[in-house]
Design a protein around this motif. Structure first.
Motif, mmCIF file in Angstrom:
data_model
loop_
_atom_site.group_PDB
_atom_site.id
_atom_site.type_symbol
_atom_site.label_atom_id
_atom_site.label_comp_id
_atom_site.label_asym_id
_atom_site.label_seq_id
_atom_site.Cartn_x
_atom_site.Cartn_y
_atom_site.Cartn_z
ATOM 1 N N ILE A 3 26.733 64.700 83.740
ATOM 2 C CA ILE A 3 25.409 64.414 83.309
ATOM 3 C C ILE A 3 24.526 63.702 83.973
ATOM 4 C CG2 ILE A 3 24.338 63.943 81.032
ATOM 5 C CD1 ILE A 3 26.913 64.716 79.375
ATOM 6 N N ASP A 4 23.184 63.908 84.236
ATOM 7 C CA ASP A 4 22.275 63.193 84.740
ATOM 8 C C ASP A 4 21.021 63.190 83.919
ATOM 9 O OD1 ASP A 4 20.975 61.714 86.610
ATOM 10 O OD2 ASP A 4 20.450 63.113 88.066
ATOM 11 N N VAL A 5 20.873 62.124 83.203
ATOM 12 C CA VAL A 5 19.483 62.257 82.452
ATOM 13 C C VAL A 5 19.115 61.052 82.584
ATOM 14 C CG1 VAL A 5 20.833 63.457 80.528
ATOM 15 C CG2 VAL A 5 21.005 61.202 80.570
ATOM 16 N N THR A 6 17.632 60.852 82.069
ATOM 17 C CA THR A 6 16.734 59.647 82.359
ATOM 18 C C THR A 6 16.806 58.866 81.171
ATOM 19 O OG1 THR A 6 15.167 60.870 83.717
ATOM 20 C CG2 THR A 6 14.355 58.776 82.909
ATOM 21 N N GLY A 16 27.323 71.026 85.602
ATOM 22 C CA GLY A 16 26.044 69.878 85.692
ATOM 23 C C GLY A 16 25.029 70.204 84.673
ATOM 24 N N THR A 31 21.313 68.447 83.689
ATOM 25 C CA THR A 31 20.143 67.341 83.964
ATOM 26 C C THR A 31 18.997 67.472 83.054
ATOM 27 O OG1 THR A 31 19.185 68.914 85.426
ATOM 28 C CG2 THR A 31 20.684 67.378 86.496
ATOM 29 N N THR A 75 15.152 65.222 82.296
ATOM 30 C CA THR A 75 14.103 63.894 82.264
ATOM 31 C C THR A 75 13.341 63.622 80.971
ATOM 32 O OG1 THR A 75 12.284 65.199 83.267
ATOM 33 C CG2 THR A 75 13.588 64.238 85.018
ATOM 34 N N THR A 105 18.277 71.364 82.070
ATOM 35 C CA THR A 105 18.722 72.549 83.089
ATOM 36 C C THR A 105 20.223 72.433 83.093
ATOM 37 O OG1 THR A 105 16.687 72.225 84.201
ATOM 38 C CG2 THR A 105 18.372 73.384 85.137
ATOM 39 N N ASP A 161 23.692 73.746 85.424
ATOM 40 C CA ASP A 161 24.170 74.192 86.848
ATOM 41 C C ASP A 161 25.362 74.833 86.307
ATOM 42 O OD1 ASP A 161 21.972 73.043 88.176
ATOM 43 O OD2 ASP A 161 23.129 71.251 88.191
ATOM 44 N N SER A 210 21.459 78.229 88.401
ATOM 45 C CA SER A 210 21.048 77.325 87.454
ATOM 46 C C SER A 210 20.465 77.996 86.313
ATOM 47 C CB SER A 210 19.778 76.154 88.039
ATOM 48 O OG SER A 210 18.606 77.258 88.434
#
Length: 332
Positions: free
Chosen positions: A240-243, A271, A273, A275, A281, A283, A290
């Motif tokens: 997980i890549d979150v802002t 994955g 993501t 922001t 989104t 993956d 995607s």
């Protein structure tokens, strides 16, 4: 019709003439008294006052006869004493009590029946409570159910201090303190199975992915609770890549989207993501496809639409799926 002739007026009888030469004797109880000349009507003369019983012979006084009563009074025994009166009163009270008991026998039987039933219920409850809180119903085995990723044996070992405790006296606070050391435990319930089993039903947390940090990769659930930390990304879980970290709206939206996915798609996600909460989104692994999801609104509807389009157009020949508008899915 003629009126009747009125009766002639009655004439009062003539008063006999008084002769002064006549001597009238007035007799009372005493001897005769001579009336002086002038007659009894003479206002200037009064008769001498004589005593009422003057010179009355003894044989002239007659006793008044006693009239007997209608019923003769009962004879009273002159030998009846106070003790006899008390004894009679006690006998009367005893007879009265006997009559009262005779007329209230049915009511007393009904009351005794209800008292017996109530006493039996009280004894039953006391006996049940006494047996339940006695060593006859003490815990001899702790059984953990509902675990998949969690080690059930470790949980049972943590609850070993409840062995020997009567089932009604199991300390829920102590059980909570023992289970709080297992992050995978989301909720739990205790179930007593007499006579000696304590069942612990556990609902595990569902990890949604791992978040990279300075310590490595931390596996988290949708609430952001850290479950475990490893140096490498945990297998079978997306990164997980979150802002803003696990407390941001973007992470909350990612968690909602991942939990709405069916198992057939969830296992393909490598994955996630975001922001903001509106640009989630996904993956997909092998083919590098995607999925543009958008916000977390209507996630269940979007998941159904994605599953249908992936069945018609497999990911191997698709670069991206756009389900931000589930009524018009765009495939590239």
């Amino acid at each position: 019709m003629q009126r009747p002739t009125p009766l002639p007026a009655s004439t009062p009888p003539a008063r006999p003439a008084w002769s002064p030469d006549e001597e009238i004797a007035f007799t009372r109880i005493g001897p005769p008294v001579a009336v002086p000349e002038g007659g009894p009507g003479d206002p200037d003369e009064t008769a001498p006052i004589e005593p009422l019983w003057h010179d009355v012979p003894d044989d002239a006084v007659r006793p008044i006869p006693f009239a007997p009563a209608a019923e003769s009074a009962p004879d009273i025994d002159p030998e009846v004493g106070v003790r006899d009166v008390w004894a009679a009163a006690r006998a009367r009270r005893r007879a009265l009590r006997a009559e009262v008991r005779r007329f209230t026998a049915r009511q007393r039987r009904r009351r005794m029946l209800w008292i017996g039933v109530a006493a039996a219920l009280v004894l039953l409850v006391l006996g049940t409570l006494g047996a339940a809180y006695s060593p006859l119903f003490a815990v001899e085995r702790v059984q953990v159910v509902g675990t998949s990723s969690l080690d059930a044996g470790a949980v049972e070992a943590a609850l070993a201090d409840q062995i020997g405790v009567p089932l009604p006296l199991v300390d829920s606070s102590a059980v909570k303190a023992a289970l709080i050391q297992f992050p995978l435990v989301e909720t739990y319930t205790l179930e007593a199975r007499p006579p000696h089993d304590l069942v612990v039903r556990i609902v595990e947390r569902t990890p949604i992915g791992s978040v990279q940090s300075a310590a490595g990769y931390t596996l988290v659930d949708a609430a952001g609770v850290a479950l475990s930390t490893t140096a490498e990304p945990p297998a079978g879980h997306p990164v997980i890549d979150v802002t803003g970290g696990v407390g941001s709206p973007a992470f909350e939206a990612v968690g909602t989207v991942f939990r709405a996915l069916p198992d057939s798609i969830r296992t393909q996600v490598t994955g996630m993501t975001a922001t903001t909460a509106n640009d989630v989104t996904l993956d997909l692994g092998g083919p590098g496809t995607s999925v543009v999801w958008g916000n977390a609104d209507d996630s269940e509807y979007k998941a159904v639409a994605l599953e249908s389009i992936m069945a018609a157009r497999p990911p191997e020949g698709v670069s991206s799926y756009d389900v931000s508008s589930p009524n018009a899915v765009v495939v590239r």
